[in-house]
Write an enzyme that holds these catalytic residues in place. Sequence first.
Site, mmCIF file in Angstrom:
data_model
loop_
_atom_site.group_PDB
_atom_site.id
_atom_site.type_symbol
_atom_site.label_atom_id
_atom_site.label_comp_id
_atom_site.label_asym_id
_atom_site.label_seq_id
_atom_site.Cartn_x
_atom_site.Cartn_y
_atom_site.Cartn_z
ATOM 1 N N GLU A 222 79.611 14.855 111.143
ATOM 2 C CA GLU A 222 78.778 15.774 111.936
ATOM 3 C C GLU A 222 78.244 15.112 113.205
ATOM 4 O OE1 GLU A 222 77.896 14.271 109.195
ATOM 5 O OE2 GLU A 222 75.748 13.852 109.095
ATOM 6 N N HIS B 63 79.807 9.872 108.791
ATOM 7 C CA HIS B 63 79.144 11.164 109.050
ATOM 8 C C HIS B 63 79.915 11.937 110.125
ATOM 9 C CE1 HIS B 63 75.362 10.743 106.734
ATOM 10 N NE2 HIS B 63 75.733 9.482 106.769
ATOM 11 N N CYS C 13 79.184 11.095 102.881
ATOM 12 C CA CYS C 13 78.347 9.927 102.588
ATOM 13 C C CYS C 13 77.749 10.008 101.172
ATOM 14 C CB CYS C 13 77.277 9.761 103.668
ATOM 15 S SG CYS C 13 76.612 8.093 103.678
#
Lengths: 226, 180
Positions: free
Chosen positions: B167, B165, B85
Amino acid sequence: MRLGVLFSGGKDSTLALHKTAAEEEVTCLITLNSTNPESFMFHTPNINVSRLQAEALGLPLIERVTEGKAEKELDDLEEAINEAVREYALDGIVSGAIESVYQAERIQRVCNRLEVWSFNPLWKSNQVDLLREIVKRGFKVIISGIFAYPLDAGWLGRELDESLIKELVALEVDYGVSPSGEGGEIETTVLDAPLFRKKIDVEEFEILARGNTGVFNIKKAKLTIK
Amino acid sequence: MILIVDMNFKKHSLAYHEFVLPLVAIVEEFDDFTVKHHLEMGLEVASEYNKVLLSGNALRNNLFHVRKTGFEWIKQCSKPVLGICAGMQAIGLAFGLQLRACQEIGMVDVTTLLSNPLFSSKFRAYALHNCSVEPSEEFAVLAESGLCVQAIKHKQKDIFGVLFHPEVRNTAIIKRFLKT
């Protein structure tokens, strides 16, 4: 930064508040009182206890009532946040979201529209580690709602400690129940925490349960000296 | 040894919990690591590590409105880099790519355009950004959503950027970057 914490009075929002207070100024608490017991977004049992918790924390509380119906609940949330931002000149909002993209993205959108920051200090944390952190920090937390198999009335009112954490971990292994109740399986109420200037004593309660759904309803409580 | 670069507005910010710690949880299973704030970074620091991960940051963290320079070290870095990002936007700025406004908040459909070691086919991913980068000669566009470029790779170097993202719902992408 002046931040408002979305506060249900449960363990996650109270822990998020403590993490926030370590870095920034917690200016107020924002609570939605849902009249829908199966609220999509918000923790429901004992939400009226949040007034006592706010008093114990010495923080103003913005309260809003919501019918808790999916997207309408978001409008109510936006109004509550808007009121808090205007009244307390907030720079941002803090939530106790851990895994729920549903919850996180909607709060992000509301904050984006209102041009304030959105912080989620528990985001993606290991849920069992969080439970242990809560116990280690000295929180007094009780289970105040159960909403999934195989939980039953015997869980209601129990205090979070290492042995309860072990039982929750076993439930995750055997039944897929999220140990922190992130899927809405378990709700909690915080009676004491390090930032509470006074603790909450429960004077009267009732257990309302049927099958795998139930609440520990606090009928009367008061603040006492710690 | 892995380096995680914290792209948030200050060191030890409240956003550290949200954008850096989830990376720490993934990286610590693979290797030793260090976290540095982006203002502490330079080529010398980066060269001490085997791989570099650049974190994302908060939606309102308009880092690049105030700081358009300071990421040149990424251009000179010879180690594999994965920017997430804001990290991808920093890679873009380092190489002179233009940023383009395109806000996405929530789960988006990502389509892979070019075969690569990190992901394939179509998948859903969590997005939280106000802008992406414009394509350039130096970078291949690896993936896109309907609205914007979602992943890039430098054509000669192992420098990757993902706008979403990973994660949050695609941790395997970060694990593949750490393994390869």
